[in-house]
Scaffold this motif. Structure first.
Motif, PDB file in Angstrom:
ATOM      1  N   GLY A 273      14.759   2.586  10.415  1.00 33.20           N
ATOM      2  CA  GLY A 273      14.483   1.155  10.292  1.00 33.20           C
ATOM      3  C   GLY A 273      14.467   0.704   8.850  1.00 33.20           C
ATOM      4  O   GLY A 273      15.005  -0.360   8.505  1.00 33.20           O
ATOM      5  N   ALA A 274      13.863   1.508   7.971  1.00 30.89           N
ATOM      6  CA  ALA A 274      13.829   1.162   6.554  1.00 30.89           C
ATOM      7  C   ALA A 274      15.238   1.154   5.965  1.00 30.89           C
ATOM      8  O   ALA A 274      15.596   0.265   5.174  1.00 30.89           O
ATOM      9  CB  ALA A 274      12.932   2.138   5.794  1.00 30.89           C
ATOM     10  N   ARG A 275      16.048   2.134   6.334  1.00 37.93           N
ATOM     11  CA  ARG A 275      17.414   2.184   5.818  1.00 37.93           C
ATOM     12  C   ARG A 275      18.222   0.976   6.290  1.00 37.93           C
ATOM     13  O   ARG A 275      18.997   0.391   5.519  1.00 37.93           O
ATOM     14  CB  ARG A 275      18.098   3.484   6.246  1.00 37.93           C
ATOM     15  CG  ARG A 275      17.636   4.688   5.441  1.00 37.93           C
ATOM     16  CD  ARG A 275      18.460   5.936   5.711  1.00 37.93           C
ATOM     17  NE  ARG A 275      18.044   6.593   6.946  1.00 37.93           N
ATOM     18  CZ  ARG A 275      18.753   6.633   8.064  1.00 37.93           C
ATOM     19  NH1 ARG A 275      19.944   6.062   8.117  1.00 37.93           N
ATOM     20  NH2 ARG A 275      18.283   7.252   9.129  1.00 37.93           N
ATOM     21  N   ALA A 276      18.029   0.596   7.546  1.00 42.06           N
ATOM     22  CA  ALA A 276      18.744  -0.572   8.074  1.00 42.06           C
ATOM     23  C   ALA A 276      18.315  -1.846   7.353  1.00 42.06           C
ATOM     24  O   ALA A 276      19.153  -2.698   7.027  1.00 42.06           O
ATOM     25  CB  ALA A 276      18.488  -0.698   9.573  1.00 42.06           C
ATOM     26  N   MET A 277      17.026  -1.980   7.076  1.00 42.15           N
ATOM     27  CA  MET A 277      16.538  -3.156   6.354  1.00 42.15           C
ATOM     28  C   MET A 277      17.105  -3.203   4.941  1.00 42.15           C
ATOM     29  O   MET A 277      17.449  -4.277   4.433  1.00 42.15           O
ATOM     30  CB  MET A 277      15.006  -3.157   6.321  1.00 42.15           C
ATOM     31  CG  MET A 277      14.369  -3.402   7.686  1.00 42.15           C
ATOM     32  SD  MET A 277      12.572  -3.224   7.644  1.00 42.15           S
ATOM     33  CE  MET A 277      12.103  -4.592   6.570  1.00 42.15           C
ATOM     34  N   ALA A 278      17.198  -2.062   4.303  1.00 38.53           N
ATOM     35  CA  ALA A 278      17.756  -2.014   2.953  1.00 38.53           C
ATOM     36  C   ALA A 278      19.205  -2.491   2.946  1.00 38.53           C
ATOM     37  O   ALA A 278      19.631  -3.237   2.051  1.00 38.53           O
ATOM     38  CB  ALA A 278      17.657  -0.602   2.395  1.00 38.53           C
ATOM     39  N   ARG A 279      19.976  -2.079   3.953  1.00 40.08           N
ATOM     40  CA  ARG A 279      21.386  -2.483   4.013  1.00 40.08           C
ATOM     41  C   ARG A 279      21.530  -3.977   4.261  1.00 40.08           C
ATOM     42  O   ARG A 279      22.430  -4.615   3.709  1.00 40.08           O
ATOM     43  CB  ARG A 279      22.105  -1.691   5.111  1.00 40.08           C
ATOM     44  CG  ARG A 279      22.349  -0.222   4.780  1.00 40.08           C
ATOM     45  CD  ARG A 279      23.314   0.412   5.764  1.00 40.08           C
ATOM     46  NE  ARG A 279      22.820   0.381   7.135  1.00 40.08           N
ATOM     47  CZ  ARG A 279      22.106   1.358   7.704  1.00 40.08           C
ATOM     48  NH1 ARG A 279      21.810   2.442   6.992  1.00 40.08           N
ATOM     49  NH2 ARG A 279      21.694   1.259   8.949  1.00 40.08           N
ATOM     50  N   SER A 280      20.668  -4.539   5.071  1.00 41.66           N
ATOM     51  CA  SER A 280      20.807  -5.947   5.454  1.00 41.66           C
ATOM     52  C   SER A 280      20.112  -6.908   4.496  1.00 41.66           C
ATOM     53  O   SER A 280      20.347  -8.110   4.543  1.00 41.66           O
ATOM     54  CB  SER A 280      20.235  -6.160   6.861  1.00 41.66           C
ATOM     55  OG  SER A 280      18.821  -5.989   6.852  1.00 41.66           O
ATOM     56  N   GLY A 281      19.241  -6.387   3.629  1.00 41.21           N
ATOM     57  CA  GLY A 281      18.456  -7.266   2.756  1.00 41.21           C
ATOM     58  C   GLY A 281      17.261  -7.885   3.434  1.00 41.21           C
ATOM     59  O   GLY A 281      16.638  -8.813   2.897  1.00 41.21           O
ATOM     60  N   THR A 282      16.891  -7.390   4.600  1.00 43.75           N
ATOM     61  CA  THR A 282      15.727  -7.902   5.330  1.00 43.75           C
ATOM     62  C   THR A 282      14.446  -7.513   4.595  1.00 43.75           C
ATOM     63  O   THR A 282      14.255  -6.354   4.229  1.00 43.75           O
ATOM     64  CB  THR A 282      15.712  -7.344   6.763  1.00 43.75           C
ATOM     65  OG1 THR A 282      16.904  -7.788   7.444  1.00 43.75           O
ATOM     66  CG2 THR A 282      14.495  -7.812   7.526  1.00 43.75           C
ATOM     67  N   VAL A 283      13.569  -8.473   4.401  1.00 49.52           N
ATOM     68  CA  VAL A 283      12.334  -8.255   3.650  1.00 49.52           C
ATOM     69  C   VAL A 283      11.267  -7.644   4.553  1.00 49.52           C
ATOM     70  O   VAL A 283      11.117  -8.038   5.713  1.00 49.52           O
ATOM     71  CB  VAL A 283      11.823  -9.579   3.055  1.00 49.52           C
ATOM     72  CG1 VAL A 283      10.487  -9.387   2.332  1.00 49.52           C
ATOM     73  CG2 VAL A 283      12.862 -10.171   2.102  1.00 49.52           C
ATOM     74  N   ALA A 284      10.511  -6.698   4.011  1.00 50.05           N
ATOM     75  CA  ALA A 284       9.336  -6.158   4.699  1.00 50.05           C
ATOM     76  C   ALA A 284       8.129  -7.011   4.317  1.00 50.05           C
ATOM     77  O   ALA A 284       7.774  -7.091   3.140  1.00 50.05           O
ATOM     78  CB  ALA A 284       9.100  -4.714   4.275  1.00 50.05           C
ATOM     79  N   VAL A 285       7.519  -7.660   5.293  1.00 47.73           N
ATOM     80  CA  VAL A 285       6.330  -8.475   5.027  1.00 47.73           C
ATOM     81  C   VAL A 285       5.093  -7.679   5.428  1.00 47.73           C
ATOM     82  O   VAL A 285       4.913  -7.329   6.601  1.00 47.73           O
ATOM     83  CB  VAL A 285       6.375  -9.820   5.775  1.00 47.73           C
ATOM     84  CG1 VAL A 285       5.101 -10.612   5.506  1.00 47.73           C
ATOM     85  CG2 VAL A 285       7.594 -10.631   5.334  1.00 47.73           C
ATOM     86  N   LEU A 286       4.251  -7.374   4.445  1.00 45.79           N
ATOM     87  CA  LEU A 286       3.048  -6.573   4.648  1.00 45.79           C
ATOM     88  C   LEU A 286       1.846  -7.489   4.817  1.00 45.79           C
ATOM     89  O   LEU A 286       1.692  -8.470   4.084  1.00 45.79           O
ATOM     90  CB  LEU A 286       2.848  -5.621   3.470  1.00 45.79           C
ATOM     91  CG  LEU A 286       4.065  -4.789   3.060  1.00 45.79           C
ATOM     92  CD1 LEU A 286       3.689  -3.841   1.928  1.00 45.79           C
ATOM     93  CD2 LEU A 286       4.629  -4.021   4.251  1.00 45.79           C
ATOM     94  N   LEU A 287       0.973  -7.141   5.764  1.00 46.62           N
ATOM     95  CA  LEU A 287      -0.127  -8.019   6.160  1.00 46.62           C
ATOM     96  C   LEU A 287      -1.446  -7.247   6.104  1.00 46.62           C
ATOM     97  O   LEU A 287      -1.991  -6.828   7.132  1.00 46.62           O
ATOM     98  CB  LEU A 287       0.143  -8.567   7.560  1.00 46.62           C
ATOM     99  CG  LEU A 287       1.492  -9.305   7.671  1.00 46.62           C
ATOM    100  CD1 LEU A 287       1.861  -9.555   9.117  1.00 46.62           C
ATOM    101  CD2 LEU A 287       1.453 -10.608   6.888  1.00 46.62           C
ATOM    102  N   PRO A 288      -1.987  -7.049   4.902  1.00 42.32           N
ATOM    103  CA  PRO A 288      -3.196  -6.223   4.776  1.00 42.32           C
ATOM    104  C   PRO A 288      -4.426  -6.819   5.438  1.00 42.32           C
ATOM    105  O   PRO A 288      -5.336  -6.084   5.811  1.00 42.32           O
ATOM    106  CB  PRO A 288      -3.384  -6.103   3.256  1.00 42.32           C
ATOM    107  CG  PRO A 288      -2.632  -7.250   2.670  1.00 42.32           C
ATOM    108  CD  PRO A 288      -1.472  -7.483   3.593  1.00 42.32           C
ATOM    109  N   GLY A 289      -4.468  -8.138   5.607  1.00 40.04           N
ATOM    110  CA  GLY A 289      -5.616  -8.746   6.278  1.00 40.04           C
ATOM    111  C   GLY A 289      -5.756  -8.269   7.707  1.00 40.04           C
ATOM    112  O   GLY A 289      -6.870  -8.013   8.181  1.00 40.04           O
TER     113      GLY A 289
END
Length: 429
Positions: A273-289
């Motif tokens: 999944g991380a590799r696919a996101m890197a190829r597509s430019g999809t941002v990972a949105v982190l939600l620590p709350g």
């Protein structure tokens, strides 16, 4: 060379990627017609820029950053779930709370019962809290109506908030958030309803700019998510996904396949999944709350995201059930303390990468010439202070599209011109 306003004796954390924080010390920044017209070292500031400025703000060596961007919120809803929070702390299970009418359905019931004025008033209080800390852009998702009437009401309220307050609102349709009671046991039927009734209305009335789906075992399957993605794209809408929060359902890879703006949560994100996101430019949105509020022991795979150079945004996830949070600065701190981001990564997460998560990176998120003049003046000696301190709001001034919307700083130019001093004399030594 004239400008509408000029900030001098500033340190700029431009958040451009070529150097740490994009720092430019002893600098000036000029604004005209809502855009950044000029920025650079004080010693290179053209004299005609000074003489032609309508307003000059001497900020005496404090910092300017881009306006903060909260790129994942569920800000428009009615009621609250404080009683459920208390029940959980007393040992009552989520399943039992749901049997008693609690959980997301309680928020759906309250939101359906609220008219537009009531929704606006309750949501405005949450928005004001975010704006007080320098938020100039906020994404607002629907998802607490789950019917056509209430979902469109939520999105209209989101638009109205952006009209009534000096903040840019990006409305997102999250009808595929949970299964409404009318479709109990028939998730495919509900997806049919979304595709047939809701998406065409959203597109024709321009009520949303993006469509989100909660792809998870307790929500919607990858196949259902893909159906919604295809239909949304056909209607000219961007897509994003709540993915891999509770289990690995392949939501991030699916999002990447369709060029999604972002995949959000990601505690169970796999390597593929991380590799696919890197190829597509999809941002990972982190939600620590949400992780903090739910006391999650598993955190997103930050080191993996770094390794594949997936941009990481940070957001409040402001919602009544799992992240009743009204402070993006607190999330910057938690992204560091809970998820082990660096302060620079966390600040990029609420500026440059958050802009990309909304598809607005060409307009906002960094301080650059010709971008929107959305920025914040902070009373701090180093940009890392925004991640370091908790509950000490150092915001001195907020500027959105060139207009000062919050300020404890007065213009100083007229006094100095009349006294014969030159503004360049006031560069910090």
């Amino acid at each position: 060379m004239s400008c509408d306003a000029l900030w001098i004796n500033a340190h700029l954390a431009a958040m451009t990627p070529e150097r740490p924080y994009g720092v430019l010390r002893d600098a000036a920044l000029a604004v005209s017609r809502g855009k950044i017209e000029w920025m650079g070292a004080m010693k290179r500031l053209p004299p005609e820029m000074i003489s032609g400025a309508k307003q000059v703000f001497d900020i005496k060596g404090v910092w300017i950053t881009p306006g903060l961007i909260d790129c994942h919120t569920h800000l428009v809803y009615a009621g609250n779930r404080a009683k459920e929070f208390e029940m959980r702390l007393q040992g009552v299970s989520y399943e039992e709370i749901a049997r008693r009418g609690g959980g997301i359905r309680s928020t759906v019931a309250a939101t359906r019962a609220a008219d537009e004025d009531a929704l606006f008033r309750q949501s405005a209080r949450r928005l004001i809290s975010l704006m007080a800390e320098g938020v100039t852009t906020v994404e607002i998702k629907s998802g607490y109506g789950l019917d056509l009437q209430t979902e469109t009401r939520i999105l209209r309220v989101a638009r109205l908030l952006g009209q009534r307050f000096p903040v840019t609102v990006c409305p997102t349709y999250l009808g595929a958030h949970a299964l409404p009671p009318e479709f109990e046991g028939d998730s495919d039927g509900y997806v049919d309803f979304v595709l047939r009734e809701v998406l065409p209305k959203l597109a024709s009335e321009n009520l949303a700019t993006a469509v989100d789906v909660f792809c998870e075992k307790i929500a919607f399957t990858p196949a259902q998510t893909e159906r919604i993605f295809k239909a949304a794209i056909d209607h000219g809408l961007k897509v994003k996904v709540h993915a891999e929060q509770l289990s690995d359902q392949g939501g991030a890879s699916l999002a990447a396949k369709y060029g999604a703006l972002s995949a959000d949560h990601l505690e169970h994100l796999p390597d593929a999944g991380a590799r696919a996101m890197a190829r597509s430019g999809t941002v990972a949105v982190l939600l620590p709350g949400a992780s903090y509020y739910l006391r999650e022991s598993r955190i997103p795979p930050v080191e993996m995201l770094r390794r594949y150079q997936v941009p990481m945004a940070v957001s409040t996830d402001c919602n009544p059930g799992t992240s009743p949070v009204g402070s993006l600065l607190l999330m910057v701190n938690m992204a560091c303390t809970l998820f082990r981001l660096t302060p620079e990564e966390a600040l990029a997460g609420v500026t440059r990468h958050a802009a990309k998560a909304l598809g607005l990176e060409d307009r906002i998120g960094t301080l650059e010439k010709e971008k929107d003049a959305d920025f914040v003046v902070w009373d701090m000696s180093d940009p890392a202070e925004l991640a370091y301190s908790v509950a000490f709001n150092p915001c001195l001034q907020v500027i959105r599209r060139g207009a000062v919307v919050r300020s404890s700083i007065s213009p100083t130019s007229a006094l100095r011109r009349n006294s014969g001093e030159t503004l360049v004399d006031h560069v910090p030594r």
